[in-house]
Design a protein around this motif. Structure first.
Motif, PDB file in Angstrom:
ATOM      1  N   LEU A 115      44.821  32.552  74.096  1.00 32.03           N
ATOM      2  CA  LEU A 115      44.223  31.470  74.871  1.00 32.03           C
ATOM      3  C   LEU A 115      43.882  30.345  73.904  1.00 32.03           C
ATOM      4  O   LEU A 115      43.214  30.574  72.897  1.00 32.03           O
ATOM      5  CB  LEU A 115      42.954  31.958  75.576  1.00 32.03           C
ATOM      6  N   ARG A 116      44.380  29.153  74.198  1.00 29.26           N
ATOM      7  CA  ARG A 116      44.006  27.976  73.419  1.00 29.26           C
ATOM      8  C   ARG A 116      43.105  27.113  74.286  1.00 29.26           C
ATOM      9  O   ARG A 116      43.439  26.814  75.430  1.00 29.26           O
ATOM     10  CB  ARG A 116      45.233  27.159  73.001  1.00 29.26           C
ATOM     11  N   VAL A 117      41.982  26.705  73.728  1.00 35.74           N
ATOM     12  CA  VAL A 117      41.098  25.758  74.398  1.00 35.74           C
ATOM     13  C   VAL A 117      41.181  24.459  73.608  1.00 35.74           C
ATOM     14  O   VAL A 117      40.649  24.356  72.497  1.00 35.74           O
ATOM     15  CB  VAL A 117      39.638  26.260  74.483  1.00 35.74           C
ATOM     16  N   ARG A 118      41.905  23.485  74.178  1.00 36.57           N
ATOM     17  CA  ARG A 118      42.019  22.163  73.545  1.00 36.57           C
ATOM     18  C   ARG A 118      40.765  21.374  73.877  1.00 36.57           C
ATOM     19  O   ARG A 118      40.517  21.058  75.047  1.00 36.57           O
ATOM     20  CB  ARG A 118      43.232  21.417  74.081  1.00 36.57           C
ATOM     21  N   LEU A 119      39.988  21.064  72.859  1.00 35.46           N
ATOM     22  CA  LEU A 119      38.738  20.356  73.086  1.00 35.46           C
ATOM     23  C   LEU A 119      39.004  18.915  73.496  1.00 35.46           C
ATOM     24  O   LEU A 119      39.947  18.276  73.005  1.00 35.46           O
ATOM     25  CB  LEU A 119      37.877  20.401  71.827  1.00 35.46           C
ATOM     26  N   THR A 120      38.171  18.420  74.406  1.00 41.60           N
ATOM     27  CA  THR A 120      38.262  17.019  74.826  1.00 41.60           C
ATOM     28  C   THR A 120      37.091  16.215  74.280  1.00 41.60           C
ATOM     29  O   THR A 120      37.272  15.109  73.799  1.00 41.60           O
ATOM     30  CB  THR A 120      38.317  16.910  76.358  1.00 41.60           C
ATOM     31  N   ASP A 121      35.894  16.783  74.371  1.00 48.55           N
ATOM     32  CA  ASP A 121      34.704  16.090  73.876  1.00 48.55           C
ATOM     33  C   ASP A 121      33.651  17.117  73.521  1.00 48.55           C
ATOM     34  O   ASP A 121      33.658  18.231  74.054  1.00 48.55           O
ATOM     35  CB  ASP A 121      34.160  15.123  74.935  1.00 48.55           C
ATOM     36  N   GLY A 122      32.767  16.747  72.599  1.00 52.60           N
ATOM     37  CA  GLY A 122      31.735  17.692  72.196  1.00 52.60           C
ATOM     38  C   GLY A 122      30.608  17.032  71.443  1.00 52.60           C
ATOM     39  O   GLY A 122      30.684  15.851  71.074  1.00 52.60           O
ATOM     40  N   ILE A 123      29.565  17.812  71.230  1.00 62.09           N
ATOM     41  CA  ILE A 123      28.398  17.381  70.472  1.00 62.09           C
ATOM     42  C   ILE A 123      28.178  18.400  69.365  1.00 62.09           C
ATOM     43  O   ILE A 123      28.062  19.602  69.625  1.00 62.09           O
ATOM     44  CB  ILE A 123      27.148  17.279  71.359  1.00 62.09           C
ATOM     45  N   LEU A 124      28.118  17.924  68.133  1.00 65.03           N
ATOM     46  CA  LEU A 124      27.919  18.746  66.951  1.00 65.03           C
ATOM     47  C   LEU A 124      26.670  18.254  66.232  1.00 65.03           C
ATOM     48  O   LEU A 124      26.506  17.049  66.034  1.00 65.03           O
ATOM     49  CB  LEU A 124      29.153  18.620  66.037  1.00 65.03           C
ATOM     50  N   PHE A 125      25.798  19.178  65.867  1.00 68.52           N
ATOM     51  CA  PHE A 125      24.595  18.836  65.115  1.00 68.52           C
ATOM     52  C   PHE A 125      24.697  19.423  63.715  1.00 68.52           C
ATOM     53  O   PHE A 125      25.143  20.559  63.543  1.00 68.52           O
ATOM     54  CB  PHE A 125      23.349  19.415  65.795  1.00 68.52           C
ATOM     55  N   SER A 126      24.261  18.646  62.728  1.00 72.15           N
ATOM     56  CA  SER A 126      24.228  19.123  61.360  1.00 72.15           C
ATOM     57  C   SER A 126      23.131  18.400  60.591  1.00 72.15           C
ATOM     58  O   SER A 126      23.178  17.167  60.447  1.00 72.15           O
ATOM     59  CB  SER A 126      25.575  18.895  60.671  1.00 72.15           C
ATOM     60  N   HIS A 127      22.140  19.145  60.151  1.00 74.82           N
ATOM     61  CA  HIS A 127      21.060  18.624  59.316  1.00 74.82           C
ATOM     62  C   HIS A 127      20.447  17.347  59.897  1.00 74.82           C
ATOM     63  O   HIS A 127      20.306  16.340  59.199  1.00 74.82           O
ATOM     64  CB  HIS A 127      21.529  18.391  57.884  1.00 74.82           C
ATOM     65  N   GLY A 128      20.131  17.388  61.177  1.00 74.15           N
ATOM     66  CA  GLY A 128      19.478  16.258  61.831  1.00 74.15           C
ATOM     67  C   GLY A 128      20.410  15.161  62.310  1.00 74.15           C
ATOM     68  O   GLY A 128      19.964  14.195  62.915  1.00 74.15           O
ATOM     69  N   THR A 129      21.701  15.283  62.058  1.00 72.69           N
ATOM     70  CA  THR A 129      22.666  14.282  62.507  1.00 72.69           C
ATOM     71  C   THR A 129      23.398  14.805  63.730  1.00 72.69           C
ATOM     72  O   THR A 129      23.830  15.962  63.765  1.00 72.69           O
ATOM     73  CB  THR A 129      23.683  13.958  61.397  1.00 72.69           C
ATOM     74  N   ARG A 130      23.533  13.955  64.735  1.00 72.98           N
ATOM     75  CA  ARG A 130      24.268  14.298  65.950  1.00 72.98           C
ATOM     76  C   ARG A 130      25.605  13.564  65.921  1.00 72.98           C
ATOM     77  O   ARG A 130      25.660  12.353  65.716  1.00 72.98           O
ATOM     78  CB  ARG A 130      23.472  13.869  67.181  1.00 72.98           C
ATOM     79  N   TYR A 131      26.680  14.322  66.151  1.00 76.09           N
ATOM     80  CA  TYR A 131      28.019  13.761  66.226  1.00 76.09           C
ATOM     81  C   TYR A 131      28.510  13.921  67.665  1.00 76.09           C
ATOM     82  O   TYR A 131      28.671  15.040  68.141  1.00 76.09           O
ATOM     83  CB  TYR A 131      28.982  14.499  65.292  1.00 76.09           C
ATOM     84  N   ASP A 132      28.723  12.816  68.347  1.00 78.71           N
ATOM     85  CA  ASP A 132      29.339  12.822  69.673  1.00 78.71           C
ATOM     86  C   ASP A 132      30.828  12.589  69.449  1.00 78.71           C
ATOM     87  O   ASP A 132      31.235  11.492  69.073  1.00 78.71           O
ATOM     88  CB  ASP A 132      28.745  11.713  70.556  1.00 78.71           C
ATOM     89  N   ILE A 133      31.611  13.633  69.686  1.00 81.12           N
ATOM     90  CA  ILE A 133      33.009  13.619  69.254  1.00 81.12           C
ATOM     91  C   ILE A 133      33.964  13.563  70.434  1.00 81.12           C
ATOM     92  O   ILE A 133      33.852  14.326  71.385  1.00 81.12           O
ATOM     93  CB  ILE A 133      33.332  14.863  68.418  1.00 81.12           C
TER      94      ILE A 133
ATOM     95  N   PHE B 112      26.755  23.539  68.380  1.00 80.42           N
ATOM     96  CA  PHE B 112      27.913  22.829  68.894  1.00 80.42           C
ATOM     97  C   PHE B 112      28.128  23.188  70.350  1.00 80.42           C
ATOM     98  O   PHE B 112      27.972  24.346  70.744  1.00 80.42           O
ATOM     99  CB  PHE B 112      29.163  23.224  68.086  1.00 80.42           C
ATOM    100  N   THR B 113      28.484  22.203  71.154  1.00 76.74           N
ATOM    101  CA  THR B 113      28.880  22.434  72.539  1.00 76.74           C
ATOM    102  C   THR B 113      29.994  21.455  72.873  1.00 76.74           C
ATOM    103  O   THR B 113      30.013  20.334  72.360  1.00 76.74           O
ATOM    104  CB  THR B 113      27.685  22.293  73.512  1.00 76.74           C
ATOM    105  N   ALA B 114      30.953  21.896  73.706  1.00 72.56           N
ATOM    106  CA  ALA B 114      32.095  21.034  74.003  1.00 72.56           C
ATOM    107  C   ALA B 114      32.752  21.421  75.315  1.00 72.56           C
ATOM    108  O   ALA B 114      32.540  22.517  75.841  1.00 72.56           O
ATOM    109  CB  ALA B 114      33.127  21.115  72.873  1.00 72.56           C
ATOM    110  N   HIS B 115      33.575  20.513  75.806  1.00 68.72           N
ATOM    111  CA  HIS B 115      34.434  20.732  76.964  1.00 68.72           C
ATOM    112  C   HIS B 115      35.875  20.768  76.480  1.00 68.72           C
ATOM    113  O   HIS B 115      36.201  20.181  75.442  1.00 68.72           O
ATOM    114  CB  HIS B 115      34.281  19.588  77.980  1.00 68.72           C
ATOM    115  N   GLY B 116      36.722  21.413  77.265  1.00 60.34           N
ATOM    116  CA  GLY B 116      38.129  21.462  76.905  1.00 60.34           C
ATOM    117  C   GLY B 116      38.979  21.963  78.042  1.00 60.34           C
ATOM    118  O   GLY B 116      38.485  22.277  79.130  1.00 60.34           O
ATOM    119  N   LYS B 117      40.262  22.020  77.777  1.00 67.14           N
ATOM    120  CA  LYS B 117      41.256  22.516  78.733  1.00 67.14           C
ATOM    121  C   LYS B 117      41.851  23.794  78.171  1.00 67.14           C
ATOM    122  O   LYS B 117      42.354  23.818  77.045  1.00 67.14           O
ATOM    123  CB  LYS B 117      42.385  21.502  78.944  1.00 67.14           C
ATOM    124  N   GLY B 118      41.817  24.847  78.970  1.00 63.50           N
ATOM    125  CA  GLY B 118      42.390  26.120  78.567  1.00 63.50           C
ATOM    126  C   GLY B 118      43.877  26.167  78.834  1.00 63.50           C
ATOM    127  O   GLY B 118      44.371  25.587  79.804  1.00 63.50           O
TER     128      GLY B 118
END
Length: 142
Positions: A120-138, A73-79
């Motif tokens: 510290l709260r990091v509110r996610l804005t967008d991210g990419i999650l991989f699971s069992h060969g599936t990519r989720y652009d969130i 998983f990787t994502a961007h957010g606002k701290g």
């Protein structure tokens, strides 16, 4: 990019809804800084117990843009500094963090009487999650 749906929400909760080590990136004068932190995920945000005078919090004051990376998983957010861990307004999330981090929270590393011990709260804005060969652009934004 799609909004967080029930499948990706369940994956995020299962993967990060406890004590997890993630990489947290900040910047200072366009120079990136990355460190590993213990984090707890809930409802599109990561929560981290930290020290208000730490480098990451000083960098947050100048630029709230952050990035995180974890288990496929990787994502961007606002701290956002939620302030003192023991503050009344933080009681709900503080209780969840105490439970999630119970294996180490009282090992002497944290001083919960020091008002610089904060959440510290990091509110996610967008991210990419991989699971069992599936990519989720969130898109985490409401």
């Amino acid at each position: 990019m799609e909004k967080l749906n029930s499948e990706s929400r369940q994956l995020m909760d299962e993967r990060f809804g406890g004590d997890r080590i993630i990489a947290l990136a900040t910047t200072d004068k366009e120079k990136p800084y990355v460190r590993y932190v213990n984090a707890y995920y809930e409802d599109g945000s990561f929560y981290i117990i930290t020290y208000g005078l730490s480098g990451k919090m000083k960098q947050l004051e100048k630029n709230p843009n952050m990035a995180v990376a974890g288990d496929w998983f990787t994502a961007h957010g606002k701290g956002e500094n939620l302030g003192f861990f023991g503050k009344k307004e933080n009681a709900g999330i503080a209780d969840k963090l105490k439970k999630a981090f119970s294996a180490w929270i009282d090992n002497g590393h944290n001083n919960f009487s020091d008002e610089n011990t904060c959440i510290l709260r990091v509110r996610l804005t967008d991210g990419i999650l991989f699971s069992h060969g599936t990519r989720y652009d969130i898109d985490f934004r409401e």
